[in-house]
Design a protein around this motif. Structure first.
Motif, PDB file in Angstrom:
ATOM      1  N   ALA A   1       4.189  -4.781 -14.477  1.00 40.61           N
ATOM      2  CA  ALA A   1       5.116  -5.126 -13.406  1.00 40.61           C
ATOM      3  C   ALA A   1       4.381  -4.973 -12.080  1.00 40.61           C
ATOM      4  CB  ALA A   1       6.326  -4.205 -13.436  1.00 40.61           C
ATOM      5  N   CYS A   2       4.721  -5.826 -11.149  1.00 41.93           N
ATOM      6  CA  CYS A   2       4.126  -5.772  -9.821  1.00 41.93           C
ATOM      7  C   CYS A   2       5.199  -5.300  -8.843  1.00 41.93           C
ATOM      8  CB  CYS A   2       3.595  -7.140  -9.420  1.00 41.93           C
ATOM      9  SG  CYS A   2       2.743  -7.149  -7.831  1.00 41.93           S
ATOM     10  N   ASP A   3       4.929  -4.215  -8.179  1.00 43.25           N
ATOM     11  CA  ASP A   3       5.843  -3.683  -7.174  1.00 43.25           C
ATOM     12  C   ASP A   3       5.290  -4.026  -5.797  1.00 43.25           C
ATOM     13  OD1 ASP A   3       7.446  -2.432  -9.159  1.00 43.25           O
ATOM     14  OD2 ASP A   3       6.037  -0.756  -9.226  1.00 43.25           O
ATOM     15  N   ILE A   4       6.070  -4.754  -5.020  1.00 43.26           N
ATOM     16  CA  ILE A   4       5.648  -5.155  -3.681  1.00 43.26           C
ATOM     17  C   ILE A   4       6.319  -4.243  -2.665  1.00 43.26           C
ATOM     18  CG2 ILE A   4       5.644  -7.015  -1.975  1.00 43.26           C
ATOM     19  CD1 ILE A   4       5.784  -8.986  -4.335  1.00 43.26           C
TER      20      ILE A   4
ATOM     21  N   ALA B   1      -1.768  -8.488   4.561  1.00 44.29           N
ATOM     22  CA  ALA B   1      -0.499  -7.804   4.816  1.00 44.29           C
ATOM     23  C   ALA B   1       0.122  -7.252   3.535  1.00 44.29           C
ATOM     24  CB  ALA B   1       0.495  -8.763   5.485  1.00 44.29           C
ATOM     25  N   PHE B   2      -0.304  -7.756   2.389  1.00 40.60           N
ATOM     26  CA  PHE B   2       0.289  -7.361   1.112  1.00 40.60           C
ATOM     27  C   PHE B   2      -0.001  -5.894   0.819  1.00 40.60           C
ATOM     28  CE2 PHE B   2       0.416  -6.646  -3.406  1.00 40.60           C
ATOM     29  CZ  PHE B   2       1.479  -7.401  -3.858  1.00 40.60           C
ATOM     30  N   ARG B   3       1.045  -5.189   0.441  1.00 40.01           N
ATOM     31  CA  ARG B   3       0.925  -3.806  -0.033  1.00 40.01           C
ATOM     32  C   ARG B   3       1.739  -3.728  -1.309  1.00 40.01           C
ATOM     33  NH1 ARG B   3      -2.537  -4.166   2.929  1.00 40.01           N
ATOM     34  NH2 ARG B   3      -2.879  -3.200   4.913  1.00 40.01           N
ATOM     35  N   GLY B   4       1.078  -3.394  -2.378  1.00 39.44           N
ATOM     36  CA  GLY B   4       1.772  -3.306  -3.650  1.00 39.44           C
ATOM     37  C   GLY B   4       0.854  -2.771  -4.716  1.00 39.44           C
ATOM     38  N   ARG B   5       1.378  -2.734  -5.907  1.00 40.01           N
ATOM     39  CA  ARG B   5       0.610  -2.203  -7.016  1.00 40.01           C
ATOM     40  C   ARG B   5       1.164  -2.769  -8.312  1.00 40.01           C
ATOM     41  NH1 ARG B   5       3.859   0.549  -4.717  1.00 40.01           N
ATOM     42  NH2 ARG B   5       5.593   1.654  -5.583  1.00 40.01           N
ATOM     43  N   VAL B   6       0.360  -2.662  -9.330  1.00 37.37           N
ATOM     44  CA  VAL B   6       0.782  -3.089 -10.655  1.00 37.37           C
ATOM     45  C   VAL B   6       0.899  -1.829 -11.511  1.00 37.37           C
ATOM     46  CG1 VAL B   6      -1.545  -3.511 -11.564  1.00 37.37           C
ATOM     47  CG2 VAL B   6       0.364  -4.803 -12.450  1.00 37.37           C
ATOM     48  N   ARG B   7       1.891  -1.837 -12.371  1.00 44.18           N
ATOM     49  CA  ARG B   7       2.084  -0.693 -13.260  1.00 44.18           C
ATOM     50  C   ARG B   7       2.502  -1.198 -14.628  1.00 44.18           C
ATOM     51  NH1 ARG B   7       7.567  -0.214 -13.697  1.00 44.18           N
ATOM     52  NH2 ARG B   7       8.697  -1.185 -11.991  1.00 44.18           N
TER      53      ARG B   7
ATOM     54  N   GLU C   1       5.088  -4.282   0.682  1.00 45.30           N
ATOM     55  CA  GLU C   1       5.038  -5.082   1.905  1.00 45.30           C
ATOM     56  C   GLU C   1       4.577  -6.484   1.533  1.00 45.30           C
ATOM     57  OE1 GLU C   1       2.924  -4.632   6.231  1.00 45.30           O
ATOM     58  OE2 GLU C   1       3.301  -2.818   5.065  1.00 45.30           O
ATOM     59  N   SER C   2       5.436  -7.445   1.777  1.00 48.01           N
ATOM     60  CA  SER C   2       5.170  -8.839   1.429  1.00 48.01           C
ATOM     61  C   SER C   2       4.271  -9.500   2.472  1.00 48.01           C
ATOM     62  CB  SER C   2       6.500  -9.600   1.351  1.00 48.01           C
ATOM     63  OG  SER C   2       6.285 -10.978   1.228  1.00 48.01           O
ATOM     64  N   THR C   3       3.631 -10.575   2.051  1.00 48.27           N
ATOM     65  CA  THR C   3       2.842 -11.395   2.982  1.00 48.27           C
ATOM     66  C   THR C   3       3.755 -12.280   3.821  1.00 48.27           C
ATOM     67  OG1 THR C   3       2.661 -13.204   1.403  1.00 48.27           O
ATOM     68  CG2 THR C   3       0.904 -11.541   1.360  1.00 48.27           C
ATOM     69  N   GLY C   4       4.996 -12.422   3.378  1.00 46.05           N
ATOM     70  CA  GLY C   4       5.920 -13.344   4.027  1.00 46.05           C
ATOM     71  C   GLY C   4       5.889 -14.725   3.386  1.00 46.05           C
ATOM     72  N   ASP C   5       5.042 -14.890   2.385  1.00 41.95           N
ATOM     73  CA  ASP C   5       4.905 -16.165   1.676  1.00 41.95           C
ATOM     74  C   ASP C   5       4.974 -15.829   0.184  1.00 41.95           C
ATOM     75  OD1 ASP C   5       3.819 -18.400   0.289  1.00 41.95           O
ATOM     76  OD2 ASP C   5       2.620 -18.978   2.029  1.00 41.95           O
ATOM     77  N   ALA C   6       6.039 -16.251  -0.464  1.00 38.02           N
ATOM     78  CA  ALA C   6       6.243 -15.915  -1.878  1.00 38.02           C
ATOM     79  C   ALA C   6       5.083 -16.392  -2.750  1.00 38.02           C
ATOM     80  CB  ALA C   6       7.559 -16.510  -2.376  1.00 38.02           C
ATOM     81  N   ALA C   7       4.501 -17.529  -2.423  1.00 40.63           N
ATOM     82  CA  ALA C   7       3.372 -18.032  -3.222  1.00 40.63           C
ATOM     83  C   ALA C   7       2.180 -17.090  -3.128  1.00 40.63           C
ATOM     84  CB  ALA C   7       2.985 -19.430  -2.757  1.00 40.63           C
ATOM     85  N   LEU C   8       1.920 -16.561  -1.939  1.00 40.53           N
ATOM     86  CA  LEU C   8       0.814 -15.614  -1.776  1.00 40.53           C
ATOM     87  C   LEU C   8       1.103 -14.305  -2.492  1.00 40.53           C
ATOM     88  CD1 LEU C   8      -0.224 -16.178   1.949  1.00 40.53           C
ATOM     89  CD2 LEU C   8      -1.292 -17.088  -0.123  1.00 40.53           C
ATOM     90  N   ASP C   9       2.335 -13.836  -2.405  1.00 43.02           N
ATOM     91  CA  ASP C   9       2.705 -12.613  -3.126  1.00 43.02           C
ATOM     92  C   ASP C   9       2.505 -12.806  -4.628  1.00 43.02           C
ATOM     93  OD1 ASP C   9       3.415 -11.458  -0.700  1.00 43.02           O
ATOM     94  OD2 ASP C   9       5.570 -11.724  -1.018  1.00 43.02           O
ATOM     95  N   ASP C  10       2.895 -13.979  -5.127  1.00 46.01           N
ATOM     96  CA  ASP C  10       2.722 -14.274  -6.550  1.00 46.01           C
ATOM     97  C   ASP C  10       1.252 -14.294  -6.942  1.00 46.01           C
ATOM     98  OD1 ASP C  10       5.460 -14.442  -6.968  1.00 46.01           O
ATOM     99  OD2 ASP C  10       5.500 -16.642  -6.956  1.00 46.01           O
ATOM    100  N   ILE C  11       0.421 -14.852  -6.097  1.00 49.78           N
ATOM    101  CA  ILE C  11      -1.010 -14.893  -6.391  1.00 49.78           C
ATOM    102  C   ILE C  11      -1.554 -13.482  -6.519  1.00 49.78           C
ATOM    103  CG2 ILE C  11      -3.294 -15.459  -5.436  1.00 49.78           C
ATOM    104  CD1 ILE C  11      -1.916 -18.010  -4.261  1.00 49.78           C
ATOM    105  N   ARG C  12      -1.224 -12.618  -5.567  1.00 50.97           N
ATOM    106  CA  ARG C  12      -1.733 -11.237  -5.622  1.00 50.97           C
ATOM    107  C   ARG C  12      -1.205 -10.524  -6.860  1.00 50.97           C
ATOM    108  NH1 ARG C  12      -3.773  -7.849  -1.637  1.00 50.97           N
ATOM    109  NH2 ARG C  12      -5.062  -9.678  -1.350  1.00 50.97           N
ATOM    110  N   CYS C  13       0.089 -10.654  -7.131  1.00 51.96           N
ATOM    111  CA  CYS C  13       0.665  -9.985  -8.297  1.00 51.96           C
ATOM    112  C   CYS C  13       0.060 -10.513  -9.594  1.00 51.96           C
ATOM    113  CB  CYS C  13       2.184 -10.129  -8.308  1.00 51.96           C
ATOM    114  SG  CYS C  13       3.011  -9.036  -7.125  1.00 51.96           S
TER     115      CYS C  13
END
Length: 126
Positions: free
Chosen positions: A49-52, A36-42, A54-66
């Protein structure tokens, strides 16, 4: 740099035992949520910086991807900066930078696999 040490520590401490069904199921669920994650790093002001979007709904998962994206982008950053500084035709420079950028995806997948496996063991209570 800290992310590199964290990844190394997680990989070294990953369980070697056969994977119980609960852990395998947790890995499947985590991987599905990561989709579900949609984002990019710049690169911004010398840092990544990581721009999110669309979040996964789980901050820990978003942090892992970023963290995975930032870590892997850092691995090619010096080469990207060197290419950007060269006096090359724009198309050639962009193509060469694009080739480097293609390595970020597989790097991030390896990083995430290691971290998600560890997380699945912890969340499954094994």
């Amino acid at each position: 740099m800290i992310a590199a040490f964290a990844l190394a520590a997680m990989v070294q401490t990953a369980p070697e035992a056969p994977m119980p069904p609960a852990v395998a199921e947790e890995i499947r669920v985590l991987a599905e949520r990561m989709d579900a994650f949609r984002g990019r790093v710049r690169r911004a002001d010398g840092a990544f910086a990581c721009d999110i979007d669309e979040s996964t709904g789980d901050a820990a998962l978003d942090d892992i991807r970023c963290n995975a994206l930032r870590y892997c982008a850092m691995q090619v950053d010096a080469d990207v900066q060197a290419l950007a500084a060269l006096d090359l035709p724009r198309r050639e420079r962009d193509a060469r930078i694009g080739e480097l950028a293609q390595t970020v995806g597989p790097c991030a997948e390896d990083y995430e696999d290691a971290v998600l496996t560890r997380m699945a063991w912890e969340r499954a209570g094994s």
